[in-house]
Design an enzyme around this catalytic site. Structure first.
Site, PDB file in Angstrom:
ATOM      1  N   ALA A  61       0.926  -1.261   0.169  1.00  0.00           N
ATOM      2  CA  ALA A  61       0.139   0.054   0.142  1.00  0.00           C
ATOM      3  C   ALA A  61       0.984   1.170  -0.184  1.00  0.00           C
ATOM      4  CB  ALA A  61      -0.964   0.094   1.324  1.00  0.00           C
ATOM      5  N   GLY A 102       0.664  -5.319   0.881  1.00  0.00           N
ATOM      6  CA  GLY A 102      -0.280  -5.261  -0.017  1.00  0.00           C
ATOM      7  C   GLY A 102       0.091  -5.936  -1.245  1.00  0.00           C
ATOM      8  N   GLU A 105      -0.116  -9.515  -0.742  1.00  0.00           N
ATOM      9  CA  GLU A 105      -1.612  -9.706  -0.784  1.00  0.00           C
ATOM     10  C   GLU A 105      -2.256  -9.710  -2.031  1.00  0.00           C
ATOM     11  OE1 GLU A 105      -2.151  -6.742   2.273  1.00  0.00           O
ATOM     12  OE2 GLU A 105      -3.145  -8.174   3.620  1.00  0.00           O
ATOM     13  N   GLU A 125       3.693  -5.268   7.717  1.00  0.00           N
ATOM     14  CA  GLU A 125       2.815  -4.395   8.457  1.00  0.00           C
ATOM     15  C   GLU A 125       3.131  -4.041  10.049  1.00  0.00           C
ATOM     16  OE1 GLU A 125       1.845  -6.495   6.148  1.00  0.00           O
ATOM     17  OE2 GLU A 125       0.718  -5.566   4.493  1.00  0.00           O
TER      18      GLU A 125
HETATM   19  C1  3H9 Z   1       0.278  -2.265   3.510  1.00  0.00           C
HETATM   20  O1  3H9 Z   1       0.599  -2.773   2.514  1.00  0.00           O
HETATM   21  C2  3H9 Z   1      -1.061  -2.481   4.143  1.00  0.00           C
HETATM   22  C3  3H9 Z   1      -1.705  -3.582   3.547  1.00  0.00           C
HETATM   23  O2  3H9 Z   1      -1.659  -4.851   4.283  1.00  0.00           O
HETATM   24  C4  3H9 Z   1      -3.423  -3.357   3.540  1.00  0.00           C
HETATM   25  C5  3H9 Z   1      -3.895  -2.162   2.764  1.00  0.00           C
HETATM   26  C6  3H9 Z   1      -5.308  -1.707   2.712  1.00  0.00           C
HETATM   27  N1  3H9 Z   1       4.535   3.510  -0.115  1.00  0.00           N
HETATM   28  O3  3H9 Z   1      13.187   2.616   1.884  1.00  0.00           O
HETATM   29  P1  3H9 Z   1      13.620   3.182   0.612  1.00  0.00           P
HETATM   30  C7  3H9 Z   1       9.212   4.781  -0.982  1.00  0.00           C
HETATM   31  S1  3H9 Z   1       1.315  -1.443   4.438  1.00  0.00           S
HETATM   32  C8  3H9 Z   1       5.299   4.674  -0.531  1.00  0.00           C
HETATM   33  O4  3H9 Z   1      14.749   4.418   0.718  1.00  0.00           O
HETATM   34  P2  3H9 Z   1      15.021   0.645   0.492  1.00  0.00           P
HETATM   35  C9  3H9 Z   1      10.239   5.457   0.213  1.00  0.00           C
HETATM   36  O5  3H9 Z   1       9.681   6.257   0.834  1.00  0.00           O
HETATM   37  C10 3H9 Z   1       2.772  -1.258   3.419  1.00  0.00           C
HETATM   38  N2  3H9 Z   1       6.590   4.518  -0.816  1.00  0.00           N
HETATM   39  O6  3H9 Z   1      14.598   1.964  -0.197  1.00  0.00           O
HETATM   40  C11 3H9 Z   1      11.462   5.990  -0.609  1.00  0.00           C
HETATM   41  O7  3H9 Z   1      10.987   7.295  -1.028  1.00  0.00           O
HETATM   42  P3  3H9 Z   1      11.937   8.568  -1.013  1.00  0.00           P
HETATM   43  C12 3H9 Z   1       3.543  -2.631   3.392  1.00  0.00           C
HETATM   44  C13 3H9 Z   1       6.994   3.534  -0.595  1.00  0.00           C
HETATM   45  O8  3H9 Z   1      15.613  -0.104  -0.533  1.00  0.00           O
HETATM   46  C14 3H9 Z   1      11.756   4.975  -1.850  1.00  0.00           C
HETATM   47  O9  3H9 Z   1      10.333   4.147  -1.900  1.00  0.00           O
HETATM   48  N3  3H9 Z   1       4.703  -2.268   2.893  1.00  0.00           N
HETATM   49  C15 3H9 Z   1       6.869   2.551  -0.078  1.00  0.00           C
HETATM   50  O10 3H9 Z   1      16.104   0.916   1.533  1.00  0.00           O
HETATM   51  C16 3H9 Z   1      12.675   3.770  -1.542  1.00  0.00           C
HETATM   52  O11 3H9 Z   1      12.449   3.215  -0.348  1.00  0.00           O
HETATM   53  C17 3H9 Z   1       5.716  -1.750   3.639  1.00  0.00           C
HETATM   54  O12 3H9 Z   1       6.083  -1.379   4.946  1.00  0.00           O
HETATM   55  C18 3H9 Z   1       5.469   2.309   0.144  1.00  0.00           C
HETATM   56  N4  3H9 Z   1       4.922   1.169   0.471  1.00  0.00           N
HETATM   57  O13 3H9 Z   1      14.074   0.004   0.973  1.00  0.00           O
HETATM   58  C19 3H9 Z   1       7.234  -1.708   2.780  1.00  0.00           C
HETATM   59  N5  3H9 Z   1       7.959   1.753   0.188  1.00  0.00           N
HETATM   60  O14 3H9 Z   1      13.165   7.979  -1.839  1.00  0.00           O
HETATM   61  C20 3H9 Z   1       7.894  -0.472   3.491  1.00  0.00           C
HETATM   62  C21 3H9 Z   1       8.972   2.261  -0.066  1.00  0.00           C
HETATM   63  O15 3H9 Z   1      10.927   9.573  -1.569  1.00  0.00           O
HETATM   64  N6  3H9 Z   1       8.972  -0.183   2.551  1.00  0.00           N
HETATM   65  N7  3H9 Z   1       8.631   3.597  -0.578  1.00  0.00           N
HETATM   66  O16 3H9 Z   1      12.069   8.632   0.614  1.00  0.00           O
HETATM   67  C22 3H9 Z   1      10.193  -0.611   2.946  1.00  0.00           C
HETATM   68  O17 3H9 Z   1      10.319  -1.461   3.730  1.00  0.00           O
HETATM   69  C23 3H9 Z   1      11.496  -0.299   2.387  1.00  0.00           C
HETATM   70  O18 3H9 Z   1      11.098   0.874   1.548  1.00  0.00           O
HETATM   71  C24 3H9 Z   1      11.718  -1.312   1.131  1.00  0.00           C
HETATM   72  C25 3H9 Z   1      12.800  -0.674   0.321  1.00  0.00           C
HETATM   73  C26 3H9 Z   1      12.380  -2.551   2.039  1.00  0.00           C
HETATM   74  C27 3H9 Z   1      10.647  -1.594   0.203  1.00  0.00           C
END
Ligand code: 3H9
Length: 707
Positions: A61, A102, A105, A125
């Site tokens: 998400a 998501g 999912e 999450e």
């Molecule tokens: C969910 O899915 C809820 C569902 O169950 C239900 C819904 C109804 N959204 O971290 P990085 C951006 S909850 C928007 O620097 P890395 C991040 O802000 C979600 N933006 O790189 C950054 O932007 P900026 C479940 C996102 O390689 C850029 O991407 N998912 C999202 O060190 C690069 O990220 C998570 O919890 C996002 N979901 O790490 C995953 N994800 O450069 C959360 C990333 O402008 N994300 N961005 O600052 C992470 O854990 C890490 O970002 C990830 C990459 C491991 C993916």
């Protein structure tokens, strides 16, 4: 457009195309549904493949949407998944890179899944204080079994897809692709064969239709609940995962789904989730420096030198060795060098002993280390970090030497925690190359790195040091030059309050317990005993000369005069049994405190935990407001990050400024007014800082200053 469609023969390939990581915001959700409906309606399409462009299938998400009206707008992610699951043509998900939250999912709503080797999969999450809210708690247990699914959800960690493919009888992945470059072609082939089978009458497989249960039933969930509760004291989400998975085993799929949704919506509003989401964003914002463009050219850092092989120097060196970067470590005498090397080896050997480090890796790391006594050996390093005794005269000698020998373009960093970086830079003819890298002890463990920007520090130097900090796994926050930088300047006010509380009637144990119950890893007195009370003593002596107006409780000096420096002397604010770290309240210290109160003419008064916590935390907040006004920190969330990553501020409270916003700044200011009336306290300090007053006048929050 964030979704791209191409027809490959009779297979429609729908690609998420929402850089950087294909998060599933409202536009993407709408476009996905439209693409699915179009493919459904198109008679030339026999099957559908869902894939992601770039380096990920999807990171889930869109976190930027959370808390905004867009998050709640239809179609929600669960709705998109439902549309896909009900499709009358086979839908195959082709996963590569990352499939998180998501994103996973969404894939679980497809009829088939094929995954590229090395894909990282997670339901993370809980790390945002949530549970999977788009069917993950209901479909994953059906796909890989209740135990493994719950484990994945509760820990929230990424795992390699291969590990899940290896689970006996798993239904999550139908196929492990040959490679990341073939996964799409293999998915198209799978889609085609599925459409043929489907045309011949085979039903489309749906995870929702699989049975879900655990052989031990109630007993399993009871023990899972106990374990999860014990491991997650301050966070409700993991326990909610247990409840949701239990629903999956007891209730029809759609009922379980509805319960999951309710729990997700409830968790979204909890202070814990708000704090965790704030911390996630804060960590990423901290990487951005307002006047340093993201594409600023960086210098190459292939070799590092560390000046000083003491505890700090050794810890700093380990960071780079761990990241595979060669290090030259310089000392002024063979004896000091040998001692430093022995400590470094001991640290690594302890890790090997605990099974945390492979012996071969230990050998590789040591092979990258070159000890030396001569400055000529550090001259060609790209980055040199000074970690010598905290004395300006000593630093001057080192920086004059470095200026003389280092190659042009080398970055000269100081690990000073209290000295003026601009004065240090002036010891060289290259202030543009001088920067502060303030590591926290133990430097190989603590996540925080304060990157101190001097008046002359080059933008490329800052960009390089921030990137290098990331390479060695640090959370970097930029601080301007001031006494103590962000973290220590604030902690001084916190420590002063702790001392005044003792003068007025608290015991060290009472103060420690109150702030530990608030969630700090360790209270100020236990922390003082661990770090060494003599360090603060030396700083206060220096301050008494430089800043004569700043008043501290005398108890800390009296304690040091008793030789009670902390754990290292077997006695500090507390007593310690030989070889033990358990802090036992000390009669001697309590007597000293009582004598001191009598000398001050103070009658001890009962002080409750609420006052203790407010005085300690609001002292941080007021000083932080001054730091922001002086532009020492770029934004409030940077200050929160410093406290979360470096000072044990409770994560579930999101940092001092996020917490203050939650309490309400007018409530914070009212408490400060009360504290200013206290004759023993520092009335001047408790005048709300000008920034706080401006925020109050504008009914604004610290968060409104975040970008
Ligand atoms: C969910 O899915 C809820 C569902 O169950 C239900 C819904 C109804 N959204 O971290 P990085 C951006 S909850 C928007 O620097 P890395 C991040 O802000 C979600 N933006 O790189 C950054 O932007 P900026 C479940 C996102 O390689 C850029 O991407 N998912 C999202 O060190 C690069 O990220 C998570 O919890 C996002 N979901 O790490 C995953 N994800 O450069 C959360 C990333 O402008 N994300 N961005 O600052 C992470 O854990 C890490 O970002 C990830 C990459 C491991 C993916």
């Amino acid at each position: 457009m964030t979704v791209r469609c191409t027809l490959q023969g009779d297979v429609e390939v729908i690609a998420l195309d929402n850089p950087p990581l294909n998060s599933l915001g409202l536009d993407t959700r709408r476009e996905l549904v439209a693409a699915l409906e179009q493919a459904q309606a198109d008679p030339d399409v026999a099957a559908i493949v869902l894939t992601g462009s770039g380096r990920a299938f999807s990171a889930g998400a869109d976190l930027h949407e959370f808390g905004s009206p867009r998050a709640g707008q239809e179609p929600g992610l669960a709705g998109v998944i439902g549309t896909m699951e009900r499709a009358s043509k086979p839908v195959v998900a082709a996963l590569h890179g990352l499939a998180l939250g998501g994103g996973l999912e969404l894939a679980m709503g497809c009829h088939y899944r094929i995954v590229a080797p090395g894909t990282r999969v997670a339901l993370p999450e809980v790390k945002l204080g949530l549970l999977p809210g788009a069917g993950g708690t209901q479909r994953l247990p059906r796909a890989i079994g209740v135990g493994p699914a719950l484990d994945l959800m509760v820990r929230g960690e990424q795992v390699a897809a291969e590990a899940l493919v290896g689970i006996p009888e798993q239904k999550l992945f139908d196929q492990l692709a040959r490679g990341a470059d073939t996964v799409l072609d293999e998915a198209v082939a799978l889609a085609r064969s599925a459409s043929r089978r489907h045309a011949a009458g085979a039903p489309l497989p749906r995870l929702r239709d699989l049975p879900c249960g655990h052989p031990q039933g109630d007993a399993y969930f009871q023990s899972a609940r106990d374990a999860v509760r014990a491991a997650n004291r301050n966070f409700p989400a993991p326990l909610q995962c247990v409840d949701a998975v239990e629903s999956a085993t007891r209730e029809p799929f759609d009922v379980g789904l509805a319960h999951e949704r309710e729990r997700f919506v409830d968790l979204m509003r909890t202070p814990q989730s708000l704090a965790l989401r704030h911390a996630f964003m804060a960590e990423r914002s901290a990487r951005k420096i307002p006047d340093v463009a993201p594409d600023t050219a960086q210098r190459t850092i292939a070799k590092v030198a560390v000046i000083g092989a003491g505890t700090m120097g050794g810890g700093i060196a380990m960071n780079f060795l761990n990241a595979g970067i060669p290090v030259v470590m310089l000392e002024s005498s063979q004896q000091a060098l040998d001692r430093g090397l022995a400590t470094l080896r001991r640290n690594y050997e302890a890790q090997v002993g605990k099974g945390k480090l492979e012996p071969t890796r230990y050998a590789q790391r040591m092979a990258l280390l070159t000890p030396t006594l001569g400055y000529a050996d550090v001259a060609d390093a790209d980055l040199v970090i000074e970690a010598v005794f905290e004395d300006l005269g000593v630093k001057e000698q080192v920086f004059r030497q470095l200026d003389a020998v280092m190659k042009p373009g080398a970055i000269l960093a100081s690990n000073t925690s209290t000295l003026d970086l601009n004065t240090i830079a002036a010891f060289t003819r290259r202030p543009q190359d001088v920067v502060g890298m303030h590591f926290f002890s133990p430097a190989n463990v603590m996540k925080l790195l304060e990157v101190v920007r001097g008046g002359g520090t080059g933008r490329d130097v800052l960009a390089t040091v921030m990137a290098v900090g990331g390479r060695i796994g640090k959370i970097c926050v930029v601080s301007g030059v001031c006494d103590g930088f962000i973290g220590n300047r604030m902690i001084e006010q916190y420590t002063r309050q702790a001392g005044f509380l003792i003068d007025e009637g608290c015991t060290p144990d009472q103060v420690d317990k109150a702030i530990e119950a608030f969630g700090f890893a360790m209270g100020p007195f236990r922390m003082g005993d661990l770090a060494g009370n003599d360090i603060g003593w030396a700083i206060r002596k220096r301050r008494a000369i430089e800043k004569p107006g700043v008043r501290f409780s005398k108890t800390a000096d009296l304690l040091c005069a008793m030789g009670r420096f902390g754990q290292k002397t077997g006695a500090g604010w507390y007593d310690y049994a030989p070889g033990k770290r358990d802090a036992v309240p000390s009669r001697l210290v309590l007597d000293m405190i009582e004598r001191h109160r009598a000398e001050l003419g103070l009658t001890p008064r009962p002080i409750d935990d609420e006052e203790i916590v407010q005085r300690l935390v609001y002292a941080l907040v007021n000083e932080a407001a001054r730091i922001l006004d002086e532009k020492i920190a770029s934004r409030p969330s940077d200050i929160d990050m410093v406290y979360l990553a470096g000072y044990g501020f409770p994560l579930h409270r999101g940092g001092p400024l996020h917490y203050a916003d939650g309490v309400g700044l007018s409530n914070v200011a009212k408490a400060m007014e009360r504290f200013a009336q206290n004759p023993h306290d520092d009335a001047g300090f408790w005048q709300p800082a000008p920034l706080l007053r401006r925020l109050l006048a504008g009914h604004a929050t610290f968060a409104s200053l975040n970008d």
